[in-house]
Design an enzyme around this catalytic site. Structure first.
Site, PDB file in Angstrom:
ATOM      1  N   SER A 168      -5.857  -7.321  13.312  1.00  0.00           N
ATOM      2  CA  SER A 168      -4.604  -6.565  13.457  1.00  0.00           C
ATOM      3  C   SER A 168      -4.696  -5.125  12.974  1.00  0.00           C
ATOM      4  O   SER A 168      -3.885  -4.286  13.371  1.00  0.00           O
ATOM      5  CB  SER A 168      -3.473  -7.270  12.693  1.00  0.00           C
ATOM      6  OG  SER A 168      -3.808  -7.439  11.326  1.00  0.00           O
ATOM      7  N   ASP A 208       3.995  -3.077   6.048  1.00  0.00           N
ATOM      8  CA  ASP A 208       4.514  -4.408   5.769  1.00  0.00           C
ATOM      9  C   ASP A 208       3.682  -4.982   4.623  1.00  0.00           C
ATOM     10  O   ASP A 208       3.013  -4.235   3.917  1.00  0.00           O
ATOM     11  CB  ASP A 208       4.518  -5.297   7.026  1.00  0.00           C
ATOM     12  CG  ASP A 208       3.129  -5.453   7.656  1.00  0.00           C
ATOM     13  OD1 ASP A 208       2.120  -5.270   6.951  1.00  0.00           O
ATOM     14  OD2 ASP A 208       3.053  -5.761   8.868  1.00  0.00           O
ATOM     15  N   HIS A 245      -0.322  -4.618   6.092  1.00  0.00           N
ATOM     16  CA  HIS A 245      -0.898  -3.480   6.810  1.00  0.00           C
ATOM     17  C   HIS A 245      -0.432  -2.145   6.234  1.00  0.00           C
ATOM     18  O   HIS A 245       0.758  -1.959   6.010  1.00  0.00           O
ATOM     19  CB  HIS A 245      -0.500  -3.536   8.286  1.00  0.00           C
ATOM     20  CG  HIS A 245      -0.862  -4.820   8.950  1.00  0.00           C
ATOM     21  ND1 HIS A 245       0.049  -5.857   9.082  1.00  0.00           N
ATOM     22  CD2 HIS A 245      -2.021  -5.247   9.497  1.00  0.00           C
ATOM     23  CE1 HIS A 245      -0.548  -6.865   9.695  1.00  0.00           C
ATOM     24  NE2 HIS A 245      -1.799  -6.533   9.950  1.00  0.00           N
TER      25      HIS A 245
END
Length: 361
Positions: A45, A336, A339
């Site tokens: 991600s 978040d 990340h």
């Protein structure tokens, strides 16, 4: 306490060495624009610009407030408020501003010729990491890369395709999901392996992957280290105790993996002709930001901007969350609970390239 002090001293010395390198490498010249034909990305991600939008998984980031600081305020599927590391790498290498997801059906040939990302949020070197979230394994990503090569050959011919594949820069970014979501979250993983054994397996998987890339013609391959996993807001919340301190065991796993990965890449450079396997350290630049946020203009280092900031990733960080998101993400190191923000990514990528760009050429 003696053991912990030794670890802290080690981290301090590596961070000091990093800053010395950065200071003396400011004069390094980046390749001329056009010298690197494409930038091609694999991983998780951290570098997924939206491939997960096109597969059946809950692990998506294609909704507000993700992307609120991206041009046009578009939630592209990037796990950030704006740009992600692959975008900054491609931009600093003079290739293009954004690296698109390979699975986007609207991609044109110009995008393919200058590089794409095959990365999938929640993937890892361990195939089980991707299977937990029903996302693309690294093996899946490699299959798509083979299809990408076929598309290039159909569009520009065999010779030009061979040149693009051999002269491009590749980025492989994985490992954090293996440590946090697989090893330290699943009891069966810890019953099967201790930390040294599991980190060795991670390195074996990563070595196999980059050698397969090499076998397909890639030569300039940057492999990103694991971050200080124990300092991610999610891991502070889960394993950091009442004070939500950095989880030392997870940081130690990252350090152990990184040392083995660096050694393996050096060995591969000796073994494979014309190879440029480059170890890219993000552990220390990110840890320095976390430990000294104000030096780079940050105010919050222990929780994310979005939702609760402690356990908010993907659908937990959404416009439906009554806590919303902070007003100014540039003051936060993390967007978040897993990340970093665009602002943190920009600083880290710049530091990494200042240290390592010459090793690709």
């Amino acid at each position: 306490m003696k053991y912990f002090s030794g670890i802290m001293l080690y981290n301090y010395m590596v961070i000091l060495a990093t800053f010395i390198q950065i200071y003396y490498c400011e004069g390094i010249e980046f390749p001329e624009k056009g010298k690197v034909p494409a930038f091609i990305v694999f991983g998780d991600s951290i570098v997924d610009p939206g491939n997960n939008n096109y597969i059946a998984t809950v692990g998506k980031a294609d909704f507000p407030p993700y992307g609120r600081d991206f041009p046009g305020r578009v939630p592209t599927g990037r796990y950030s408020n704006g740009k992600i590391p692959s975008d900054f790498f491609a931009e600093e290498l003079g290739i293009k501003e954004f690296v698109p997801p390979y699975l986007d059906p609207k991609l044109n040939i110009n995008e393919l010729l200058t590089g794409v990302s095959f990365a999938s949020g929640a993937a890892g070197y361990d195939p089980d990491s991707a299977k937990l979230a029903n996302v693309l394994t690294l093996e899946d990503q490699l299959k798509y890369f083979k299809g990408y090569i076929k598309k290039l050959k159909a569009a520009v011919g065999e010779n030009r395709t061979s040149a693009i594949i051999s002269e491009s820069v590749y980025l492989v970014c994985a490992g954090s999901n293996d440590i946090t979501n697989t090893y330290f979250s699943l009891p069966f993983a810890r019953l099967k392996y201790n930390v040294p054994a599991y980190t060795s397996k991670m390195v074996n998987w990563s070595s196999t992957f980059v050698q397969e890339l090499y076998g397909l013609g890639a030569r300039r391959i940057g492999v990103v280290s694991a971050p200080p996993c124990g300092c991610l807001p999610s891991q502070r919340t889960l394993h950091g105790g009442l004070r939500k301190s950095c989880a030392d065991k997870e940081n130690q796993a990252s350090i152990l993996f990184n040392g083995k990965l660096s050694t393996e890449l050096s060995n591969l450079n000796q073994k494979l002709p014309q190879s440029r396997f480059v170890y890219l350290d993000i552990y220390n630049p990110l840890l320095n930001l976390i430990n000294n946020p104000s030096q780079s203009g940050f105010e919050v280092a222990n929780k994310g901007c979005c939702g609760t900031g402690n356990l908010a990733v993907s659908f937990l960080c959404s416009k439906l969350n009554p806590l919303g998101a902070c007003k100014d993400a540039s003051k936060y190191i993390f967007w978040d609970s897993f990340h970093p923000t665009e602002a943190a990514y920009k600083i880290i990528v710049h530091h990494v390239l200042q240290q390592s760009v010459a090793n690709f050429f």
